[in-house]
Scaffold this active site. Structure first.
Site, PDB file in Angstrom:
ATOM      1  N   ARG A  34       0.837  -1.204   0.000  1.00 36.54           N
ATOM      2  CA  ARG A  34       0.000   0.000   0.000  1.00 36.54           C
ATOM      3  C   ARG A  34       0.870   1.253   0.000  1.00 36.54           C
ATOM      4  O   ARG A  34       0.566   2.244  -0.676  1.00 36.54           O
ATOM      5  CB  ARG A  34      -0.921  -0.006   1.221  1.00 36.54           C
ATOM      6  CG  ARG A  34      -1.899   1.156   1.204  1.00 36.54           C
ATOM      7  CD  ARG A  34      -2.718   1.221   2.477  1.00 36.54           C
ATOM      8  NE  ARG A  34      -3.721   2.285   2.363  1.00 36.54           N
ATOM      9  CZ  ARG A  34      -4.289   2.870   3.403  1.00 36.54           C
ATOM     10  NH1 ARG A  34      -3.970   2.504   4.624  1.00 36.54           N
ATOM     11  NH2 ARG A  34      -5.175   3.816   3.236  1.00 36.54           N
ATOM     12  N   HIS A  82       0.695   4.344  -2.747  1.00 34.67           N
ATOM     13  CA  HIS A  82       0.493   5.740  -2.364  1.00 34.67           C
ATOM     14  C   HIS A  82       1.670   6.609  -2.795  1.00 34.67           C
ATOM     15  O   HIS A  82       1.490   7.794  -3.080  1.00 34.67           O
ATOM     16  CB  HIS A  82       0.260   5.848  -0.855  1.00 34.67           C
ATOM     17  CG  HIS A  82      -1.134   5.532  -0.427  1.00 34.67           C
ATOM     18  ND1 HIS A  82      -1.891   6.370   0.353  1.00 34.67           N
ATOM     19  CD2 HIS A  82      -1.929   4.460  -0.689  1.00 34.67           C
ATOM     20  CE1 HIS A  82      -3.093   5.835   0.560  1.00 34.67           C
ATOM     21  NE2 HIS A  82      -3.132   4.667  -0.061  1.00 34.67           N
ATOM     22  N   ASN A 130      -3.132   9.710   4.126  1.00 28.24           N
ATOM     23  CA  ASN A 130      -2.014   8.814   4.424  1.00 28.24           C
ATOM     24  C   ASN A 130      -1.863   8.516   5.909  1.00 28.24           C
ATOM     25  O   ASN A 130      -0.942   7.804   6.313  1.00 28.24           O
ATOM     26  CB  ASN A 130      -0.700   9.407   3.889  1.00 28.24           C
ATOM     27  CG  ASN A 130      -0.576   9.283   2.393  1.00 28.24           C
ATOM     28  OD1 ASN A 130      -1.170   8.405   1.780  1.00 28.24           O
ATOM     29  ND2 ASN A 130       0.183  10.179   1.776  1.00 28.24           N
ATOM     30  N   HIS A 163      -5.683  -6.262  -2.895  1.00 27.16           N
ATOM     31  CA  HIS A 163      -6.575  -6.319  -1.735  1.00 27.16           C
ATOM     32  C   HIS A 163      -6.785  -7.753  -1.262  1.00 27.16           C
ATOM     33  O   HIS A 163      -7.476  -7.972  -0.269  1.00 27.16           O
ATOM     34  CB  HIS A 163      -7.931  -5.694  -2.082  1.00 27.16           C
ATOM     35  CG  HIS A 163      -7.909  -4.203  -2.132  1.00 27.16           C
ATOM     36  ND1 HIS A 163      -8.962  -3.452  -2.593  1.00 27.16           N
ATOM     37  CD2 HIS A 163      -6.941  -3.314  -1.796  1.00 27.16           C
ATOM     38  CE1 HIS A 163      -8.657  -2.165  -2.523  1.00 27.16           C
ATOM     39  NE2 HIS A 163      -7.432  -2.057  -2.056  1.00 27.16           N
TER      40      HIS A 163
END
Length: 345
Positions: free
Chosen positions: A77, A81, A111, A211
């Protein structure tokens, strides 16, 4: 792994799995700003200057995976980002300067749920690499290598990582919001965002497959349980048994804000294609995930990836290669090689 034979049986497995909850932060995975030619990067970029860089990073990721398994989805992740906001330049790792009016990306509202374990993984890996090859390997490359390692450690594919990125000199919190997908994003919104990064619909669906071992806070799906689209009813595209199970841990108001649930509750710590099978059985946790099976532009891709794990792996690797090449920084004019990933040179 074989997919559930029916919606009822898969719901039973999922409901049982949901009784194991984790006090973690969300590790749902979001994604990446226009790609540049891959010729700028190469697998053997450090062949002479730091030939064992992947072994050094690998020793850290293996230890982190054993001690804190959440480091895996958290680091992937973190990479998404980073890449989606200004490119894959490790700008996500920069700490805000005390007293500064402009916060760094890390401290942007979107974040704040990034796990500390992901930052710690990169810090440890960078420290080891610096002790062996000082001033040579960028934080950006270490982040991409570490994400690949965790995919493989969780049962996913091992793939070659192109290297040669420099670390970015700019990290601005205000740029984060418009470039990160939301848990309730529509397919139209996601396609537009991914296209702006040079990624196709196929890439988008494949990358969202990360995911398969992420987690999400209740606040990111609670409206699907109680008041979907203001109707005071659950989302009709979520299996009722799943709704019931989730309500036990996610009240409409109040509740423990630290509680999270696996996005793929059937195999929450395994990197496999079960996530897509869940979408086909109305077992998607996030509205943006379930929407992929409801939209004709993405439905057939979901079905194809659900049937064939190797096809998913191939699509994911191809998409990761493209995503990790977004707006790569090269050279001293625009980049740097940080000794400490949290501080500009």
């Amino acid at each position: 792994m074989s997919l559930p034979s029916s919606s009822a049986s898969s719901t039973k497995v999922l409901v049982t799995s949901f009784f194991v909850f984790f006090t973690l932060t969300e590790t749902s995975l979001c994604l990446a700003n226009t790609s540049r030619p891959h010729s700028q990067l190469s697998v053997d970029y450090y062949a002479k200057s730091c030939p064992q860089v992947e072994q050094f990073v690998g020793s850290v990721t293996l230890q982190q995976f054993k001690e804190t398994p959440v480091s895996g989805p958290a680091t992937i992740r973190l990479l998404f980002h980073d890449c989606f906001v200004g490119g894959c330049d490790a700008s996500i790792l920069i700490a805000s300067k005390p007293g500064s009016k402009e916060l760094a990306e890390k401290d942007a509202e979107d974040n704040k749920e990034l796990r500390v374990e992901s930052f710690e993984t990169i810090r440890k890996a960078k420290a080891l690499v610096e002790s062996k090859c000082p001033g040579v390997v960028s934080c950006a490359d270490i982040l991409v290598i570490a994400a690949r390692d965790f995919v493989h450690l969780a049962g996913g594919p091992y793939y070659q990582v192109k290297k040669g990125r420099w670390d970015g000199k700019i990290s601005t919190a205000s740029k984060v919001g418009p470039n990160i997908p939301r848990a309730n994003s529509t397919v139209d919104q996601m396609i537009k965002l991914f296209n702006s990064k040079g990624l196709t619909i196929q890439d988008m669906v494949a990358l969202t497959g990360a995911h398969t071992f992420g987690f999400a806070h209740c606040k990111h799906f609670v409206t699907r349980l109680y008041n979907y689209r203001g109707m005071n009813k659950p989302d009709p595209d979520m299996d009722p048994k799943l709704v019931h199970a989730l309500k036990m841990y996610c009240p409409n108001y109040g509740g423990n804000s630290d509680i999270v649930t696996p996005i793929d509750a059937t195999t929450p710590f395994s990197f496999d294609q079960a996530y897509y099978g869940n979408l086909m059985n109305k077992l998607g946790l996030l509205a943006s995930d379930q929407a992929l099976f409801l939209d004709p532009r993405t439905k057939t891709i979901v079905q194809d990836l659900a049937k064939d794990k190797q096809k998913f792996f191939q699509a994911f690797v191809a998409a990761m290669d493209k995503m990790s090449s977004i707006k790569v920084v090269r050279g001293r004019k625009h980049g740097e090689k940080r000794r400490d990933c949290s501080m500009h040179m």
